[in-house]
Design an enzyme around this catalytic site. Structure first.
Site, PDB file in Angstrom:
ATOM      1  N   LYS A  26      -8.413  -2.261   0.103  1.00  0.00           N
ATOM      2  CA  LYS A  26      -8.608  -3.182   1.223  1.00  0.00           C
ATOM      3  C   LYS A  26      -9.707  -2.720   2.173  1.00  0.00           C
ATOM      4  CE  LYS A  26      -4.024  -5.279   1.257  1.00  0.00           C
ATOM      5  NZ  LYS A  26      -2.764  -5.508   2.018  1.00  0.00           N
ATOM      6  N   HIS A  49      -9.192  -6.538  -3.908  1.00  0.00           N
ATOM      7  CA  HIS A  49      -8.981  -5.165  -3.433  1.00  0.00           C
ATOM      8  C   HIS A  49      -8.432  -4.222  -4.514  1.00  0.00           C
ATOM      9  CE1 HIS A  49      -4.757  -6.442  -2.588  1.00  0.00           C
ATOM     10  NE2 HIS A  49      -4.474  -5.154  -2.725  1.00  0.00           N
ATOM     11  N   HIS A  94      -0.574  -3.051  -9.043  1.00  0.00           N
ATOM     12  CA  HIS A  94       0.697  -3.340  -8.384  1.00  0.00           C
ATOM     13  C   HIS A  94       0.854  -4.803  -7.979  1.00  0.00           C
ATOM     14  CE1 HIS A  94      -1.844  -2.746  -4.806  1.00  0.00           C
ATOM     15  NE2 HIS A  94      -0.898  -3.321  -4.086  1.00  0.00           N
ATOM     16  N   HIS A  95      -0.221  -5.609  -8.071  1.00  0.00           N
ATOM     17  CA  HIS A  95      -0.103  -7.048  -7.801  1.00  0.00           C
ATOM     18  C   HIS A  95       0.013  -7.871  -9.082  1.00  0.00           C
ATOM     19  CE1 HIS A  95      -0.398  -7.089  -3.479  1.00  0.00           C
ATOM     20  NE2 HIS A  95      -1.493  -6.321  -3.498  1.00  0.00           N
ATOM     21  N   ASP A 138       7.474  -2.108  -3.019  1.00  0.00           N
ATOM     22  CA  ASP A 138       6.535  -2.644  -2.036  1.00  0.00           C
ATOM     23  C   ASP A 138       7.049  -3.961  -1.462  1.00  0.00           C
ATOM     24  OD1 ASP A 138       4.121  -2.622  -0.583  1.00  0.00           O
ATOM     25  OD2 ASP A 138       3.179  -3.954  -2.052  1.00  0.00           O
ATOM     26  N   HIS A 188      -2.060   2.745  -2.601  1.00  0.00           N
ATOM     27  CA  HIS A 188      -1.921   1.441  -3.238  1.00  0.00           C
ATOM     28  C   HIS A 188      -2.827   0.377  -2.632  1.00  0.00           C
ATOM     29  CE1 HIS A 188       0.861   0.892   0.197  1.00  0.00           C
ATOM     30  NE2 HIS A 188       0.702  -0.420   0.011  1.00  0.00           N
ATOM     31  N   ASP A 189      -3.134   0.455  -1.338  1.00  0.00           N
ATOM     32  CA  ASP A 189      -3.983  -0.564  -0.710  1.00  0.00           C
ATOM     33  C   ASP A 189      -5.339  -0.017  -0.291  1.00  0.00           C
ATOM     34  OD1 ASP A 189      -2.543  -2.860  -0.993  1.00  0.00           O
ATOM     35  OD2 ASP A 189      -1.469  -2.676   0.906  1.00  0.00           O
TER      36      ASP A 189
END
Length: 644
Positions: A506, A531, A555-556, A584, A502-503
């Site tokens: 970054k 990201h 997801h954001h 999250d 998910h990240d």
């Protein structure tokens, strides 16, 4: 209005440029008792399209519209359906124009200032349309019957009550060579019908026909050249409305070729039936090969078809067991258990001869062959033996055995079918081997993929200074929530991968921003919000990760549309991303951070509940709260690895 009309659906096509006028007509008809479904058109193109799209009961047409009039509409409607009721409903048409429209083919006209007569006019035209259609259908059927009689293969002759010929069809003339004018009006006895019948049979036929029962049977005839033939003759009487006989009809078919070929056709039919059944059997085996991953199931289907269609009493498929260097039966029919379980070592007995020779072995008399296994087969009453090697890529991996208590038939098609079944058995074994190897390789590759993803996720946790094990925890809780919401298991693997990654975007965020101890500036936040886009760009080109992109990319996003990077709203956000977003945030709130202590479970759940419909999908929040409260979920310990 009749009871039938009061419950009738009336489909009305209004050719009208004024919507209110069309509505007025529909309401008038509804008040008259019809259930009205109507549609309005105002141009030639829209009229033609409406006629093609649906069946209509009546067309109501204004006389004059901008760029379009009733004459044009009538031509379009009549070209589509000559019997469809067409009524002119206008406030401008005068008597002269109305008569002109009626002559052109309109069924009626109604003035808009006298619409009360419209329901009765429509009811009348609906009835008349049914009559017209019935008449057209009857005429078409009569023409079809006439063509069938004239152009058919049967000889047709019609007689009046005095047995004078009143009609013969074209086929009669073609077959007999007698022109119609030489037959019509003459008593049938004078032309003899070319039939030579015993007097007793003639009396029987006459009695049956005159009683109204009719007569049917095979009779011998003489052709014009005197040669004999057989026909199937049917004679029947036609009656008028008073019950009097007014016609006798004779219909004859030449059945001589059928009689002569009856036995030949019977044999051919039996052969074709066998071929069809065997083709169906091969198709069934093909379906088993392509539709089942279990080799034993496929081989059992093959043996079933072999015993059914070839009539053998026993059969078995033996496969090579590398561990014992012997062939063992994996499926069998009609054999004792000890004969099935006993292995045959490579090179021994009849099986060994088949393997070494790599070709079919046929033994008409087993009693003449030495060997303990062969002796036991003879003791079971088997006489004939046939075995075929199952060869895959030049290597014999199996043997198909067939046994019978009598010798196998001397029929090439029988042996061809046996060879075909052996070939399919070899294909099934080859497919089973390939599938087993492919499944093993795929499992190893899957484990390697997942191990790599977990390594990436741990590296991201370390770089982002998240609480240890954050990615593993949210991945496991996301999977649990997805299952609780009924997500298909085929999608779960992609959801877990998306949660682990998910990240991943970054990686593209500079360390001075990602690890900054204090608040980020607007410019730094703009870079940080990129990201998810970085994740999409990096992972979209990896085919096996493409189905997992929804979580890293979305997801954001927020339920109310204020999220990033695309500002998606509501169900525009993929379900997997909506599920992950709740998990999250919950994990982040309940984890220690350098800038704040961890929230309690209750406080975090309350925040999640408050954000339903704002940040989160309310349905996902409801499922999450139910999962956390009704079935408490134990998160993995920090650093614990998830399932492969």
């Amino acid at each position: 209005m009749s009871e039938a009309q009061s419950s009738q659906l009336l489909r009305v096509l209004c050719v009208e440029d004024v919507e209110d006028d069309a509505v007025l007509l529909a309401r008038l008809l509804q008040r008259s008792g019809w259930t009205v479904r109507w549609h309005r058109v105002d141009s030639a193109a829209s009229l033609a399209e409406a006629l093609r799209a649906e069946a209509w009961d009546v067309v109501l047409c204004d006389y004059r519209m901008p760029g379009f009039n009733a004459h044009e509409a009538l031509r379009i409607v009549r070209a589509h359906d000559p019997d469809l009721p067409f009524l002119v409903v206008s406030g401008t048409v005068g008597e002269e124009l109305a008569v002109e429209m009626m002559r052109a083919g309109a069924n009626d006209y109604v003035m808009k200032d006298n619409l009360t007569r419209l329901p009765a006019a429509i009811a009348r035209e609906l009835r008349e349309a049914e009559v017209r259609r019935a008449r057209r259908q009857a005429e078409a059927q009569a023409r079809l019957l006439w063509q069938a009689v004239e152009q058919g293969s049967s000889l047709v002759l019609v007689m009046d009550p005095e047995r004078r010929v009143t009609y013969v069809n074209r086929r009669w003339t073609e077959v007999t060579g007698i022109p119609a004018e030489e037959v019509l009006g003459r008593p049938v006895e004078e032309i003899g019908l070319l039939i030579s019948l015993p007097d007793e049979l003639r009396r029987e036929i006459r009695k049956a026909v005159e009683s109204g029962k009719g007569w049917r049977g095979e009779v011998q005839v003489r052709r014009k050249d005197g040669s004999p033939a057989w026909v199937m003759l049917a004679i029947s009487a036609l009656w008028d409305e008073t019950g009097q006989t007014f016609r006798f009809v004779c219909v004859a078919e030449d059945v001589t070729p059928l009689v002569e070929a009856e036995e030949r056709e019977r044999r051919l039919r039996e052969r074709l039936e066998r071929q069809v059944h065997r083709l169906q059997a091969l198709r069934l085996v093909d379906t088993a090969i392509t539709g089942s991953f279990d080799l034993r199931i496929t081989l059992n289907v093959i043996l079933d078809q072999l015993t059914i269609h070839l009539g053998v009493e026993a059969a078995a498929v033996l496969l090579l067991d590398p561990g014992t260097a012997s062939f063992r039966a994996v499926v069998a029919r009609g054999l004792r258990r000890d004969l099935v379980t006993q292995g045959v070592r490579i090179g021994e007995g009849l099986v060994g001869r088949v393997v070494l020779g790599r070709e079919r072995l046929h033994v008409p008399n087993l009693s003449e062959v030495p060997g303990s296994r062969e002796a036991r087969l003879v003791a079971e009453g088997f006489r004939a033996y046939c075995a075929l090697p199952l060869t895959i890529k030049g290597q014999v991996l199996g043997v198909l055995e067939t046994l019978s208590r009598k010798d196998f038939p001397d029929d090439p098609e029988w042996w061809e079918f046996l060879e075909a079944l052996a070939g399919q058995a070899a294909v099934a074994i080859d497919n089973g081997t390939l599938l087993e190897n492919l499944q093993r390789a795929n499992l190893e590759l899957q484990r390697a993929y997942d191990a790599t993803l977990e390594g990436w996720s741990r590296a991201m946790d370390l770089r982002d200074r998240e609480t240890e094990g954050h990615t593993q925890r949210v991945a496991e809780l996301t999977v649990a929530l997805a299952r609780a919401m009924g997500v298909a298991e085929s999608e779960i693997v992609h959801i877990r991968r998306g949660a682990l990654l998910h990240d991943i975007g970054k990686i593209g965020v500079p360390d001075e921003i990602l690890r900054k101890p204090g608040p980020l500036t607007e410019e730094e936040w703009a870079i940080m919000r990129l990201h998810p886009v970085y994740a999409y760009r990096w992972l979209a080109g990896i085919e096996f990760l493409r189905p997992a992109l929804d979580i890293p990319y979305a997801h954001h996003e927020r339920w109310d549309g204020t999220g990033y990077p695309r500002g998606l709203r509501g169900e525009e956000i993929p379900l997997s991303a909506r599920i992950f977003a709740v998990v999250d945030v919950y994990d982040a709130l309940t984890s220690e951070r350098p800038y704040r202590p961890a929230w309690s479970r209750e406080k975090a759940l309350q925040y999640i509940r408050e954000q339903a419909g704002k940040q989160f999908d309310p349905a996902v929040v409801e499922a999450f709260l139910r999962l956390m409260e009704e079935e408490p979920f134990t998160l993995p310990e920090p650093g614990a690895a998830g399932p492969p």
